[in-house]
Design a protein around this motif. Sequence first.
Motif, PDB file in Angstrom:
ATOM      1  N   THR A  93       0.838  -1.190   0.000  1.00  0.00           N
ATOM      2  CA  THR A  93       0.000   0.000   0.000  1.00  0.00           C
ATOM      3  C   THR A  93       0.874   1.241   0.000  1.00  0.00           C
ATOM      4  OG1 THR A  93      -1.758  -1.140   1.190  1.00  0.00           O
ATOM      5  CG2 THR A  93      -1.808   1.251   1.254  1.00  0.00           C
ATOM      6  N   THR A  94       0.489   2.204  -0.815  1.00  0.00           N
ATOM      7  CA  THR A  94       1.192   3.481  -0.918  1.00  0.00           C
ATOM      8  C   THR A  94       0.176   4.595  -0.735  1.00  0.00           C
ATOM      9  OG1 THR A  94       2.727   2.522  -2.529  1.00  0.00           O
ATOM     10  CG2 THR A  94       2.629   4.923  -2.415  1.00  0.00           C
ATOM     11  N   SER A  95       0.521   5.599   0.088  1.00  0.00           N
ATOM     12  CA  SER A  95      -0.331   6.779   0.250  1.00  0.00           C
ATOM     13  C   SER A  95       0.164   7.864  -0.688  1.00  0.00           C
ATOM     14  CB  SER A  95      -0.283   7.298   1.691  1.00  0.00           C
ATOM     15  OG  SER A  95      -0.985   6.436   2.540  1.00  0.00           O
ATOM     16  N   LEU A  96      -0.752   8.404  -1.466  1.00  0.00           N
ATOM     17  CA  LEU A  96      -0.427   9.461  -2.414  1.00  0.00           C
ATOM     18  C   LEU A  96      -1.166  10.723  -2.003  1.00  0.00           C
ATOM     19  CD1 LEU A  96      -0.953   7.333  -5.645  1.00  0.00           C
ATOM     20  CD2 LEU A  96       1.218   7.826  -4.505  1.00  0.00           C
ATOM     21  N   THR A  97      -0.452  11.835  -1.921  1.00  0.00           N
ATOM     22  CA  THR A  97      -1.066  13.107  -1.546  1.00  0.00           C
ATOM     23  C   THR A  97      -0.976  14.056  -2.731  1.00  0.00           C
ATOM     24  OG1 THR A  97      -0.397  12.800   0.752  1.00  0.00           O
ATOM     25  CG2 THR A  97      -1.032  15.030   0.091  1.00  0.00           C
ATOM     26  N   ALA A  98      -2.117  14.574  -3.137  1.00  0.00           N
ATOM     27  CA  ALA A  98      -2.187  15.503  -4.258  1.00  0.00           C
ATOM     28  C   ALA A  98      -1.945  16.924  -3.768  1.00  0.00           C
ATOM     29  CB  ALA A  98      -3.552  15.413  -4.929  1.00  0.00           C
ATOM     30  N   ARG A  99      -1.294  17.724  -4.617  1.00  0.00           N
ATOM     31  CA  ARG A  99      -1.099  19.133  -4.272  1.00  0.00           C
ATOM     32  C   ARG A  99      -2.410  19.899  -4.353  1.00  0.00           C
ATOM     33  NH1 ARG A  99       3.251  20.402  -8.401  1.00  0.00           N
ATOM     34  NH2 ARG A  99       3.784  18.219  -8.445  1.00  0.00           N
ATOM     35  N   HIS A 100      -3.229  19.576  -5.368  1.00  0.00           N
ATOM     36  CA  HIS A 100      -4.440  20.361  -5.603  1.00  0.00           C
ATOM     37  C   HIS A 100      -5.713  19.525  -5.571  1.00  0.00           C
ATOM     38  CE1 HIS A 100      -1.937  23.777  -6.623  1.00  0.00           C
ATOM     39  NE2 HIS A 100      -1.255  23.000  -7.433  1.00  0.00           N
ATOM     40  N   VAL A 101      -5.744  18.458  -6.346  1.00  0.00           N
ATOM     41  CA  VAL A 101      -6.985  17.709  -6.512  1.00  0.00           C
ATOM     42  C   VAL A 101      -6.656  16.252  -6.844  1.00  0.00           C
ATOM     43  CG1 VAL A 101      -7.206  18.222  -8.985  1.00  0.00           C
ATOM     44  CG2 VAL A 101      -9.261  17.779  -7.646  1.00  0.00           C
ATOM     45  N   VAL A 102      -7.567  15.362  -6.514  1.00  0.00           N
ATOM     46  CA  VAL A 102      -7.442  13.945  -6.853  1.00  0.00           C
ATOM     47  C   VAL A 102      -8.378  13.663  -8.013  1.00  0.00           C
ATOM     48  CG1 VAL A 102      -7.860  11.588  -6.074  1.00  0.00           C
ATOM     49  CG2 VAL A 102      -6.828  13.245  -4.518  1.00  0.00           C
ATOM     50  N   VAL A 103      -7.856  13.037  -9.059  1.00  0.00           N
ATOM     51  CA  VAL A 103      -8.666  12.637 -10.202  1.00  0.00           C
ATOM     52  C   VAL A 103      -8.850  11.133 -10.132  1.00  0.00           C
ATOM     53  CG1 VAL A 103      -8.785  12.478 -12.717  1.00  0.00           C
ATOM     54  CG2 VAL A 103      -7.797  14.507 -11.631  1.00  0.00           C
ATOM     55  N   VAL A 104     -10.093  10.696 -10.151  1.00  0.00           N
ATOM     56  CA  VAL A 104     -10.395   9.271 -10.152  1.00  0.00           C
ATOM     57  C   VAL A 104     -10.798   8.891 -11.571  1.00  0.00           C
ATOM     58  CG1 VAL A 104     -11.847   7.441  -9.211  1.00  0.00           C
ATOM     59  CG2 VAL A 104     -11.141   9.351  -7.757  1.00  0.00           C
ATOM     60  N   ALA A 105      -9.943   8.110 -12.226  1.00  0.00           N
ATOM     61  CA  ALA A 105     -10.205   7.674 -13.601  1.00  0.00           C
ATOM     62  C   ALA A 105     -10.082   6.153 -13.608  1.00  0.00           C
ATOM     63  CB  ALA A 105      -9.212   8.322 -14.556  1.00  0.00           C
ATOM     64  N   THR A 106     -11.152   5.487 -13.251  1.00  0.00           N
ATOM     65  CA  THR A 106     -11.094   4.044 -13.055  1.00  0.00           C
ATOM     66  C   THR A 106     -10.924   3.277 -14.349  1.00  0.00           C
ATOM     67  OG1 THR A 106     -13.474   3.741 -13.213  1.00  0.00           O
ATOM     68  CG2 THR A 106     -12.564   4.211 -11.028  1.00  0.00           C
ATOM     69  N   GLY A 107     -11.583   3.706 -15.409  1.00  0.00           N
ATOM     70  CA  GLY A 107     -11.475   3.001 -16.668  1.00  0.00           C
ATOM     71  C   GLY A 107     -12.000   1.585 -16.617  1.00  0.00           C
ATOM     72  N   GLY A 108     -12.498   1.163 -15.505  1.00  0.00           N
ATOM     73  CA  GLY A 108     -12.919  -0.222 -15.379  1.00  0.00           C
ATOM     74  C   GLY A 108     -14.367  -0.409 -14.987  1.00  0.00           C
ATOM     75  N   THR A 109     -15.119   0.652 -15.002  1.00  0.00           N
ATOM     76  CA  THR A 109     -16.514   0.503 -14.615  1.00  0.00           C
ATOM     77  C   THR A 109     -17.298  -0.159 -15.731  1.00  0.00           C
ATOM     78  OG1 THR A 109     -17.051   2.703 -15.404  1.00  0.00           O
ATOM     79  CG2 THR A 109     -16.468   2.505 -13.080  1.00  0.00           C
ATOM     80  N   ALA A 110     -18.233  -0.962 -15.347  1.00  0.00           N
ATOM     81  CA  ALA A 110     -19.067  -1.648 -16.331  1.00  0.00           C
ATOM     82  C   ALA A 110     -20.023  -0.655 -16.988  1.00  0.00           C
ATOM     83  CB  ALA A 110     -19.857  -2.759 -15.651  1.00  0.00           C
ATOM     84  N   ALA A 111     -20.373  -0.951 -18.220  1.00  0.00           N
ATOM     85  CA  ALA A 111     -21.332  -0.099 -18.922  1.00  0.00           C
ATOM     86  C   ALA A 111     -22.675  -0.154 -18.212  1.00  0.00           C
ATOM     87  CB  ALA A 111     -21.486  -0.574 -20.363  1.00  0.00           C
ATOM     88  N   LEU A 112     -23.334   0.976 -18.155  1.00  0.00           N
ATOM     89  CA  LEU A 112     -24.659   1.024 -17.559  1.00  0.00           C
ATOM     90  C   LEU A 112     -25.684   0.619 -18.615  1.00  0.00           C
ATOM     91  CD1 LEU A 112     -24.372   4.368 -15.596  1.00  0.00           C
ATOM     92  CD2 LEU A 112     -24.219   2.044 -14.696  1.00  0.00           C
ATOM     93  N   LEU A 113     -26.424  -0.424 -18.331  1.00  0.00           N
ATOM     94  CA  LEU A 113     -27.439  -0.902 -19.267  1.00  0.00           C
ATOM     95  C   LEU A 113     -28.803  -0.381 -18.870  1.00  0.00           C
ATOM     96  CD1 LEU A 113     -26.429  -4.668 -19.618  1.00  0.00           C
ATOM     97  CD2 LEU A 113     -25.972  -2.802 -21.208  1.00  0.00           C
ATOM     98  N   PRO A 114     -29.611  -0.012 -19.840  1.00  0.00           N
ATOM     99  CA  PRO A 114     -30.976   0.382 -19.503  1.00  0.00           C
ATOM    100  C   PRO A 114     -31.742  -0.828 -18.991  1.00  0.00           C
ATOM    101  CG  PRO A 114     -30.697   0.289 -21.885  1.00  0.00           C
ATOM    102  CD  PRO A 114     -29.344   0.056 -21.275  1.00  0.00           C
ATOM    103  N   ASP A 115     -32.763  -0.573 -18.214  1.00  0.00           N
ATOM    104  CA  ASP A 115     -33.575  -1.657 -17.657  1.00  0.00           C
ATOM    105  C   ASP A 115     -34.561  -2.141 -18.719  1.00  0.00           C
ATOM    106  OD1 ASP A 115     -34.607  -3.462 -15.876  1.00  0.00           O
ATOM    107  OD2 ASP A 115     -35.918  -2.015 -14.876  1.00  0.00           O
ATOM    108  N   THR A 116     -34.027  -2.815 -19.728  1.00  0.00           N
ATOM    109  CA  THR A 116     -34.828  -3.338 -20.826  1.00  0.00           C
ATOM    110  C   THR A 116     -34.942  -4.841 -20.652  1.00  0.00           C
ATOM    111  OG1 THR A 116     -33.990  -1.605 -22.284  1.00  0.00           O
ATOM    112  CG2 THR A 116     -35.002  -3.541 -23.340  1.00  0.00           C
ATOM    113  N   PRO A 117     -36.156  -5.375 -20.560  1.00  0.00           N
ATOM    114  CA  PRO A 117     -36.297  -6.815 -20.356  1.00  0.00           C
ATOM    115  C   PRO A 117     -35.531  -7.625 -21.406  1.00  0.00           C
ATOM    116  CG  PRO A 117     -38.423  -5.724 -20.145  1.00  0.00           C
ATOM    117  CD  PRO A 117     -37.446  -4.700 -20.649  1.00  0.00           C
ATOM    118  N   GLY A 118     -34.696  -8.561 -20.929  1.00  0.00           N
ATOM    119  CA  GLY A 118     -33.952  -9.450 -21.812  1.00  0.00           C
ATOM    120  C   GLY A 118     -32.617  -8.910 -22.284  1.00  0.00           C
TER     121      GLY A 118
END
Length: 143
Positions: free
Chosen positions: A85-110
């Motif tokens: 584990t490494t702690s990283l401290t930002a000078r100004h802001v933290v950017v969260v760019a996961t790139g790994g989130t699943a696509a959001l699907l509409p609630d369409t049956p099937g």
Amino acid sequence: MHADQGAAAHPAALRAAGQLPGVREAVSGDRAVAAVLHRRDVSASDWKGDGQVSRLGTAGITLYRAHGRNGSDRVVEVTDESGATTSLTARHVVVVATGGTAALLPDTPGLADAKPWSRREAAAARTVPGRLAVIGGGGAAFG
């Protein structure tokens, strides 16, 4: 030019395009799926992102491929594959760019049962499907 008129490609552009694997076959009318997919993989660094990572290093930016969580204000704790584990401290802001989130699907049956591709699966496809339906639009669908 009106919408019902076609546009002719400049002969020099066609000659240049004809030098690219996969494109030359498409121009001649043959389908060269393997050549096109190979060129895509080469252009995408075989999906490893090595080219982008080296550009980050050149700019003095360190990339962490790890699991992260917000520690406190401007602090992110990242844990790599080894468990370190490494702690990283930002000078100004933290950017969260996961790139790994699943696509959001509409609630369409099937829809979920059909195992739809997201833009990620579509971009990395190893074969060309016999049929394809595009649901949605914008940059993700057509970019």
